[in-house]
Design a protein around this motif. Sequence first.
Motif, PDB file in Angstrom:
ATOM      1  N   GLN A   1      -5.076   4.989  -4.073  1.00 51.72           N
ATOM      2  CA  GLN A   1      -3.641   4.778  -3.870  1.00 51.72           C
ATOM      3  C   GLN A   1      -3.355   4.135  -2.521  1.00 51.72           C
ATOM      4  OE1 GLN A   1      -1.877   8.592  -4.738  1.00 51.72           O
ATOM      5  NE2 GLN A   1      -1.897   8.195  -6.931  1.00 51.72           N
ATOM      6  N   GLU A   2      -4.113   4.525  -1.492  1.00 52.77           N
ATOM      7  CA  GLU A   2      -3.934   3.904  -0.184  1.00 52.77           C
ATOM      8  C   GLU A   2      -4.282   2.419  -0.248  1.00 52.77           C
ATOM      9  OE1 GLU A   2      -6.386   6.442   2.221  1.00 52.77           O
ATOM     10  OE2 GLU A   2      -4.686   7.690   2.808  1.00 52.77           O
ATOM     11  N   ALA A   3      -5.336   2.078  -0.989  1.00 50.42           N
ATOM     12  CA  ALA A   3      -5.715   0.674  -1.152  1.00 50.42           C
ATOM     13  C   ALA A   3      -4.624  -0.089  -1.896  1.00 50.42           C
ATOM     14  CB  ALA A   3      -7.049   0.564  -1.887  1.00 50.42           C
ATOM     15  N   THR A   4      -4.067   0.525  -2.919  1.00 51.28           N
ATOM     16  CA  THR A   4      -2.984  -0.106  -3.676  1.00 51.28           C
ATOM     17  C   THR A   4      -1.766  -0.333  -2.789  1.00 51.28           C
ATOM     18  OG1 THR A   4      -3.732   0.910  -5.728  1.00 51.28           O
ATOM     19  CG2 THR A   4      -1.443   0.169  -5.666  1.00 51.28           C
ATOM     20  N   ILE A   5      -1.427   0.647  -1.994  1.00 45.70           N
ATOM     21  CA  ILE A   5      -0.280   0.529  -1.088  1.00 45.70           C
ATOM     22  C   ILE A   5      -0.513  -0.598  -0.081  1.00 45.70           C
ATOM     23  CG2 ILE A   5       0.943   1.695   0.800  1.00 45.70           C
ATOM     24  CD1 ILE A   5       0.580   4.304  -0.890  1.00 45.70           C
ATOM     25  N   GLU A   6      -1.737  -0.709   0.412  1.00 45.89           N
ATOM     26  CA  GLU A   6      -2.062  -1.774   1.361  1.00 45.89           C
ATOM     27  C   GLU A   6      -1.884  -3.149   0.713  1.00 45.89           C
ATOM     28  OE1 GLU A   6      -5.801  -3.388   4.037  1.00 45.89           O
ATOM     29  OE2 GLU A   6      -5.873  -1.368   3.230  1.00 45.89           O
ATOM     30  N   VAL A   7      -2.385  -3.308  -0.497  1.00 42.18           N
ATOM     31  CA  VAL A   7      -2.259  -4.576  -1.212  1.00 42.18           C
ATOM     32  C   VAL A   7      -0.785  -4.891  -1.453  1.00 42.18           C
ATOM     33  CG1 VAL A   7      -2.684  -5.724  -3.425  1.00 42.18           C
ATOM     34  CG2 VAL A   7      -4.536  -4.498  -2.281  1.00 42.18           C
ATOM     35  N   LEU A   8      -0.022  -3.904  -1.887  1.00 44.71           N
ATOM     36  CA  LEU A   8       1.401  -4.127  -2.143  1.00 44.71           C
ATOM     37  C   LEU A   8       2.152  -4.479  -0.856  1.00 44.71           C
ATOM     38  CD1 LEU A   8       2.111  -1.301  -4.725  1.00 44.71           C
ATOM     39  CD2 LEU A   8       1.980  -3.764  -5.162  1.00 44.71           C
ATOM     40  N   GLY A   9       1.763  -3.859   0.235  1.00 48.07           N
ATOM     41  CA  GLY A   9       2.384  -4.181   1.520  1.00 48.07           C
ATOM     42  C   GLY A   9       2.110  -5.612   1.930  1.00 48.07           C
ATOM     43  N   LYS A  10       0.868  -6.049   1.733  1.00 51.79           N
ATOM     44  CA  LYS A  10       0.507  -7.430   2.065  1.00 51.79           C
ATOM     45  C   LYS A  10       1.233  -8.410   1.149  1.00 51.79           C
ATOM     46  CE  LYS A  10      -3.979  -6.396   4.078  1.00 51.79           C
ATOM     47  NZ  LYS A  10      -5.432  -6.547   3.985  1.00 51.79           N
ATOM     48  N   ALA A  11       1.344  -8.067  -0.123  1.00 46.50           N
ATOM     49  CA  ALA A  11       2.052  -8.936  -1.062  1.00 46.50           C
ATOM     50  C   ALA A  11       3.532  -9.022  -0.694  1.00 46.50           C
ATOM     51  CB  ALA A  11       1.887  -8.418  -2.490  1.00 46.50           C
ATOM     52  N   THR A  12       4.102  -7.912  -0.316  1.00 46.64           N
ATOM     53  CA  THR A  12       5.507  -7.898   0.093  1.00 46.64           C
ATOM     54  C   THR A  12       5.716  -8.792   1.311  1.00 46.64           C
ATOM     55  OG1 THR A  12       5.787  -5.659  -0.771  1.00 46.64           O
ATOM     56  CG2 THR A  12       7.413  -6.405   0.842  1.00 46.64           C
ATOM     57  N   ALA A  13       4.818  -8.669   2.289  1.00 49.79           N
ATOM     58  CA  ALA A  13       4.920  -9.497   3.493  1.00 49.79           C
ATOM     59  C   ALA A  13       4.771 -10.970   3.135  1.00 49.79           C
ATOM     60  CB  ALA A  13       3.864  -9.081   4.512  1.00 49.79           C
ATOM     61  N   PHE A  14       3.848 -11.287   2.268  1.00 48.27           N
ATOM     62  CA  PHE A  14       3.624 -12.669   1.844  1.00 48.27           C
ATOM     63  C   PHE A  14       4.877 -13.238   1.193  1.00 48.27           C
ATOM     64  CE2 PHE A  14       2.520 -15.668  -1.535  1.00 48.27           C
ATOM     65  CZ  PHE A  14       1.895 -16.657  -0.798  1.00 48.27           C
ATOM     66  N   PHE A  15       5.433 -12.511   0.258  1.00 51.17           N
ATOM     67  CA  PHE A  15       6.605 -13.013  -0.449  1.00 51.17           C
ATOM     68  C   PHE A  15       7.854 -13.016   0.435  1.00 51.17           C
ATOM     69  CE2 PHE A  15       3.992 -11.943  -4.213  1.00 51.17           C
ATOM     70  CZ  PHE A  15       3.962 -13.226  -4.765  1.00 51.17           C
ATOM     71  N   ALA A  16       7.916 -12.118   1.384  1.00 44.53           N
ATOM     72  CA  ALA A  16       9.052 -12.112   2.326  1.00 44.53           C
ATOM     73  C   ALA A  16       8.991 -13.357   3.207  1.00 44.53           C
ATOM     74  CB  ALA A  16       9.029 -10.859   3.177  1.00 44.53           C
ATOM     75  N   GLN A  17       7.803 -13.761   3.656  1.00 42.91           N
ATOM     76  CA  GLN A  17       7.650 -14.985   4.445  1.00 42.91           C
ATOM     77  C   GLN A  17       8.009 -16.209   3.607  1.00 42.91           C
ATOM     78  OE1 GLN A  17       3.602 -14.997   5.812  1.00 42.91           O
ATOM     79  NE2 GLN A  17       4.022 -13.665   7.545  1.00 42.91           N
ATOM     80  N   ASP A  18       7.622 -16.183   2.355  1.00 46.12           N
ATOM     81  CA  ASP A  18       7.889 -17.289   1.458  1.00 46.12           C
ATOM     82  C   ASP A  18       9.394 -17.473   1.275  1.00 46.12           C
ATOM     83  OD1 ASP A  18       6.863 -19.393  -0.196  1.00 46.12           O
ATOM     84  OD2 ASP A  18       7.448 -18.205  -1.949  1.00 46.12           O
ATOM     85  N   LYS A  19      10.151 -16.400   1.233  1.00 43.44           N
ATOM     86  CA  LYS A  19      11.605 -16.465   1.069  1.00 43.44           C
ATOM     87  C   LYS A  19      12.272 -17.072   2.289  1.00 43.44           C
ATOM     88  CE  LYS A  19      13.911 -13.287  -1.955  1.00 43.44           C
ATOM     89  NZ  LYS A  19      14.616 -12.023  -2.093  1.00 43.44           N
ATOM     90  N   VAL A  20      11.716 -16.815   3.458  1.00 44.70           N
ATOM     91  CA  VAL A  20      12.308 -17.276   4.710  1.00 44.70           C
ATOM     92  C   VAL A  20      12.196 -18.794   4.816  1.00 44.70           C
ATOM     93  CG1 VAL A  20      12.116 -17.193   7.242  1.00 44.70           C
ATOM     94  CG2 VAL A  20      11.885 -15.115   5.881  1.00 44.70           C
ATOM     95  N   ARG A  21      11.186 -19.381   4.277  1.00 38.37           N
ATOM     96  CA  ARG A  21      10.962 -20.833   4.374  1.00 38.37           C
ATOM     97  C   ARG A  21      11.906 -21.611   3.552  1.00 38.37           C
ATOM     98  NH1 ARG A  21       4.408 -20.876   3.966  1.00 38.37           N
ATOM     99  NH2 ARG A  21       4.118 -19.311   5.497  1.00 38.37           N
TER     100      ARG A  21
END
Length: 54
Positions: A34-54
């Motif tokens: 679950q910790e690994a899943t949370i880490e992946v989801l956090g990274k995906a969230t950050a990735f998509f949040a950066q994508d929205k800003v552009r």
Amino acid sequence: MKQAKADRGEGPAGALTTGEREELVWLRRKVREQEATIEVLGKATAFFAQDKVR
């Protein structure tokens, strides 16, 4: 011998039974997954949040 006593409820206070030990191993593995899943989801969230800003 000590483990057999714990399984029968005759061990020292706080001694884990075989079943409890197995459950603890399973739970710790589940937490790691679950910790690994949370880490992946956090990274995906950050990735998509950066994508929205552009």
